[in-house]
Design an enzyme around this catalytic site. Sequence first.
Site, PDB file in Angstrom:
ATOM      1  N   PHE A 106      53.461  45.748 -41.194  1.00 30.07           N
ATOM      2  CA  PHE A 106      54.681  45.045 -41.233  1.00 30.07           C
ATOM      3  C   PHE A 106      54.516  43.504 -41.786  1.00 30.07           C
ATOM      4  O   PHE A 106      53.632  42.695 -41.146  1.00 30.07           O
ATOM      5  CB  PHE A 106      55.388  44.734 -39.747  1.00 30.07           C
ATOM      6  CG  PHE A 106      56.850  44.248 -39.639  1.00 30.07           C
ATOM      7  CD1 PHE A 106      57.782  44.732 -39.828  1.00 30.07           C
ATOM      8  CD2 PHE A 106      56.723  42.850 -39.263  1.00 30.07           C
ATOM      9  CE1 PHE A 106      58.868  44.139 -39.732  1.00 30.07           C
ATOM     10  CE2 PHE A 106      57.866  42.307 -39.170  1.00 30.07           C
ATOM     11  CZ  PHE A 106      58.933  42.831 -39.444  1.00 30.07           C
ATOM     12  N   ASP A 132      47.407  39.193 -43.530  1.00 28.78           N
ATOM     13  CA  ASP A 132      48.742  38.718 -42.888  1.00 28.78           C
ATOM     14  C   ASP A 132      48.095  38.620 -41.251  1.00 28.78           C
ATOM     15  O   ASP A 132      48.139  39.445 -40.713  1.00 28.78           O
ATOM     16  CB  ASP A 132      49.727  39.681 -43.118  1.00 28.78           C
ATOM     17  CG  ASP A 132      50.973  39.278 -42.367  1.00 28.78           C
ATOM     18  OD1 ASP A 132      50.765  38.480 -41.273  1.00 28.78           O
ATOM     19  OD2 ASP A 132      51.981  39.771 -42.530  1.00 28.78           O
ATOM     20  N   LYS A 142      53.942  32.943 -36.284  1.00 25.97           N
ATOM     21  CA  LYS A 142      54.302  33.162 -34.930  1.00 25.97           C
ATOM     22  C   LYS A 142      53.846  32.084 -34.086  1.00 25.97           C
ATOM     23  O   LYS A 142      54.564  31.331 -33.595  1.00 25.97           O
ATOM     24  CB  LYS A 142      53.939  34.661 -34.682  1.00 25.97           C
ATOM     25  CG  LYS A 142      54.931  35.707 -35.071  1.00 25.97           C
ATOM     26  CD  LYS A 142      54.586  37.081 -34.501  1.00 25.97           C
ATOM     27  CE  LYS A 142      55.801  37.924 -34.834  1.00 25.97           C
ATOM     28  NZ  LYS A 142      55.605  38.791 -36.064  1.00 25.97           N
TER      29      LYS A 142
HETATM   30  C1  LIG Z   1      56.511  38.930 -37.050  1.00 19.92           C
HETATM   31  C2  LIG Z   1      55.608  39.355 -38.536  1.00 19.92           C
HETATM   32  C3  LIG Z   1      55.912  38.876 -39.560  1.00 19.92           C
HETATM   33  C4  LIG Z   1      57.379  38.385 -39.824  1.00 19.92           C
HETATM   34  O1  LIG Z   1      57.608  37.052 -39.361  1.00 19.92           O
HETATM   35  P1  LIG Z   1      59.026  36.527 -39.154  1.00 19.92           P
HETATM   36  O2  LIG Z   1      58.643  35.034 -38.781  1.00 19.92           O
HETATM   37  O3  LIG Z   1      59.631  37.264 -38.164  1.00 19.92           O
HETATM   38  O4  LIG Z   1      59.740  36.564 -40.378  1.00 19.92           O
HETATM   39  C5  LIG Z   1      55.277  39.022 -40.843  1.00 19.92           C
HETATM   40  N1  LIG Z   1      54.083  39.784 -40.754  1.00 19.92           N
HETATM   41  C6  LIG Z   1      53.521  39.961 -39.520  1.00 19.92           C
HETATM   42  C7  LIG Z   1      52.093  40.723 -39.320  1.00 19.92           C
HETATM   43  C8  LIG Z   1      54.144  40.143 -38.185  1.00 19.92           C
HETATM   44  O5  LIG Z   1      53.838  40.255 -37.173  1.00 19.92           O
END
Ligand SMILES: *Cc1c(COP(=O)(O)O)cnc(C)c1O
Length: 398
Positions: free
Chosen positions: A138, A223, A252
Amino acid sequence: MSDAQAWQDRYAGALMNTFGPPKLTLERGKGAHVWDTDGNEYVDLLGGIAVNSLGHAHPALVSAVTGQFETLGHISNFFASEPQIRLAEKLLELLSPSTGPVEGRVFFANSGAEANEAAFKLTRRTGRTHVVAAAGGFHGRTMGALALTSKEAYRTPFEPLPGDVTFVPYGDADALAAAVTDETAAVLLEPMQGEAGVVVPPAGYLAAAREIATRHGALLWLDEVQTGIGRTGHWFAHETSGVTPDLVTVAKGLAGGFPIGACIALGEAGALLQPGNHGTTFGGNPVACAAALAVIDTIESDDLLAHVTELGRALRAGLAADPRVTEVRGEGLLIGLDLSAEASADVTAAALRHGFIINNPTPQRIRLAPPLVLTREDADAFIAAWPAILDDAMGEAP
Ligand SMILES: *Cc1c(COP(=O)(O)O)cnc(C)c1O
């Protein structure tokens, strides 16, 4: 009618229905506790989805944000600010391996998706377009981040998306080796897949990914939006793999609830984006950067990495003791639990009735991502309540 119901009705009348009905309307928080508009108290074991690293209303964060906003709130990227420069230097320092400091450059954004958009654009500046990402991964909901996210339900309504992305099974180094070519710009992986329910790859997977990417002249992009900044008991979840990536994205938990994102490029990748290639109005905002510095300072001064490691161990062991938990995964305070039945929504609802906020990313999986400052007492209270929560949702243990 309760206050809670009145707020729900007003929400439904005024907000787009992108998230479904909210579970509660919350009014205030302190530490790992929150209160709803009817005055009910909850232990927050989700932390705004791995965001509220210091919990709610932490004095260090409140004072950093208010102090910075009083001093200098927003300036645009025509100008620099001290918090922005200090935070970039600090992130590079935290990413430096034990072998010594790495050269790098940071681009600040306002969310995880935006950090990933910056990184995605940066990969195009290699002159290649092909990206290999993992199924179940994600990376966010904007068009670019969505193009890198495999889940059909998220993608299909918005196709066509930016192209040339290949998805491979997560954790399978052979599949990765088969997909990456000399045309590949980047390999994109989460060190642990958060939204998939905290999926941990086999040992050696990130090292194999590093080797494969290097062999083909591709960038290794990790990521760490969910896993970074202390969440796993390490500054970055990939730290223990011994791997040095080319790109790391974080967001986050970085500023403890203040919106921020960062795309960090190490080595030569730091020079790929040039003037005019990318930009943002808010990114690098002094208040957001001051918030992030306060989070990092507090993690250091309160020795929170050790606390996170220890508390995570206790939580995983305590929760896995129930036979209705078939698997427990994760590290530190990013915890995934598999249930013996597709009952995770019922378990989440039952937990709320017992005064605990948890999350069900898939029908059979529970995720916990509490504040890093969660106390032992709160963790023990949840472990003690867990069998009764499962009784409520799934019937008594066999
Ligand atoms: C939550 C998340 C995102 C997206 O972040 P947003 O601040 O909601 O745009 C991207 N990569 C990972 C691994 C995430 O958990």
